[in-house]
Design an enzyme around this catalytic site. Structure first.
Site, PDB file in Angstrom:
ATOM      1  CB  THR A   9      -7.366   8.688  -5.234  1.00 37.14           C
ATOM      2  OG1 THR A   9      -8.512   7.945  -5.689  1.00 37.14           O
ATOM      3  CG2 THR A   9      -7.703   9.405  -3.940  1.00 37.14           C
ATOM      4  CG  ASP A  10      -3.256   7.108  -8.987  1.00 36.19           C
ATOM      5  OD1 ASP A  10      -3.312   8.253  -9.498  1.00 36.19           O
ATOM      6  OD2 ASP A  10      -2.213   6.613  -8.536  1.00 36.19           O
ATOM      7  CB  CYS A  11      -8.878   3.987  -7.209  1.00 33.81           C
ATOM      8  SG  CYS A  11      -8.626   4.643  -5.548  1.00 33.81           S
ATOM      9  CE1 TYR A  12     -14.207   5.257  -5.791  1.00 32.66           C
ATOM     10  CE2 TYR A  12     -12.372   5.104  -4.238  1.00 32.66           C
ATOM     11  CZ  TYR A  12     -13.572   4.611  -4.743  1.00 32.66           C
ATOM     12  OH  TYR A  12     -14.136   3.483  -4.207  1.00 32.66           O
TER      13      TYR A  12
END
Length: 389
Positions: free
Chosen positions: A129-132
């Site tokens: 994901t964008d955050c992970y």
């Protein structure tokens, strides 16, 4: 009638003046002096059990890597762990099997290895994901390198579990061990008159919040256990005749000892975990003292026929734990050898260790914040005919 409060007993523990005996020792005291005087002279009775308890496991938090990963699939030494919690949390179940070693190694072995301080391989994948952004990771962890390792066992300490035999013409392999054909043996699993919920059959002192000995550390009763069945039929001494209450237990796995948490493989069945549990019973009144003095000869259970592959298995006989512990029982018109899956030797050791910890002021009693249910029966899983098409 003599009554004591938890606070009064804890004050004596703090001053190292509490009189503590094991559940095996209280029986002679009650026989000699009666429950009223036993309650005056003794403050705490220690109970214990050490046996296979499949419904066990641990929550682990691994910490964040750089770049971070939201783990969606996790393996520990090739044993799958459930990762549907949060980015770096997982639950490893004791009975989960290795994808490469099968019955030889499972979740219980991972837990035992972590408690022993061994390195365990962590492998995880993610969709990113964008955050992970990280999509995979392989590394090694130990109990000291991760943030939390919390043992949480949904169902332990079964109150009077039934014994097992096999009337078929072939050996069968079960969670109760290998059962020989034509009623060749009887297996059972309990510490009997030393077992916590046998000695407090109506849950007068054992409840949610009770501080316990769990795997060598101090833990707690978190809730009633799954499949809790306190509505089970009971004998005149209040002890259920068959499986009744269970306990959900929680404790800090980092403080536990490999001596009291052991992985086990049951031939042709799977993996389980031996869990050492000790529970103190404060003698708050003579009724509690009388219950704690119960004898194996007064605790009855059924021997079930595990060759019948149905939810409800027929009972072949009703026997006392004194008969089971004697080494043989009469079954099908002949003497059949009996054997325990649990270890009475280890249960006695745990009861003695807990007795020492309380006597020395290291272990204080925790009064339950809520009672265990007095009435409940487990539901069955019925097969919906529409869903089954």
């Amino acid at each position: 009638m003599h009554y004591k409060s938890f606070d009064e007993i804890n004050e004596k523990i703090r001053r190292k003046k509490a009189v503590v005996v094991t559940a095996e020792e209280i029986k002679g005291i009650v026989d000699e002096k009666g429950p009223e005087q036993a309650c005056r002279e003794v403050d705490v009775v220690t109970t214990a059990t050490f046996g296979p308890m499949c419904s066990s496991g641990a929550f682990l938090n691994f910490g964040h890597s750089d770049p971070p990963i939201r783990m969606s699939k996790v393996w520990l030494n090739d044993v799958p762990a459930y990762a549907g919690i949060a980015a770096v949390d997982a639950f490893i179940g004791a009975t989960e099997l290795s994808e490469t070693r099968g019955f030889e190694y499972g979740g219980a072995h991972v837990i035992e290895d972590l408690i022993a301080g061994k390195k365990v391989q962590l492998r995880a994948t993610s969709y990113g994901t964008d955050c992970y952004p990280r999509r995979e990771i392989t590394t090694y962890i130990t109990k000291d390198s991760i943030n939390q390792a919390v043992m949480f066992n949904p169902r332990n300490c079964y109150q009077n579990y039934g014994a097992a035999a096999n009337s078929s013409d072939r050996t069968i392999y079960t969670y109760m061990g290998a059962l020989l054909p034509m009623l060749g043996n009887v297996n059972y699993s309990t510490s009997g008159e030393l077992s916590p919920l046998i000695c407090d059959p109506l849950y007068r002192t054992i409840g949610i919040g009770t501080r316990i000995f769990l795997g060598g550390a101090q833990g707690y009763i978190a809730w009633e256990g799954t499949q809790c069945n306190p509505s089970q039929i009971r004998a005149e001494n209040s002890v259920p005749i068959g499986g009744a209450a269970t306990l959900s237990l929680i404790g800090n796995m980092k403080e536990m000892s490999q001596r009291y948490i052991r992985a086990a493989t049951f031939h042709k069945y799977g993996v389980s975990m031996f869990v050492g549990v000790g529970i103190p019973i404060p003698l708050i009144n003579p009724e509690v003292a009388q219950n704690a003095a119960v004898r194996n000869r007064d605790v009855y259970t059924h021997i079930f026929d595990y060759s019948v592959q149905r939810r409800s298995k027929p009972a072949l006989a009703r026997v006392s734990y004194e008969q089971l512990r004697s080494g043989s029982v009469q079954l099908g018109g002949r003497s059949v050898p009996t054997a325990p899956l649990s270890s009475l030797k280890m249960a006695r050791e745990i009861a003695d260790v807990l007795k020492g910890q309380i006597s020395s002021g290291e272990f204080l009693l925790q009064e339950p914040v809520m009672s265990l249910p007095a009435e409940a029966s487990p539901k069955s899983l019925e097969i919906d005919e529409v869903a089954d098409r």
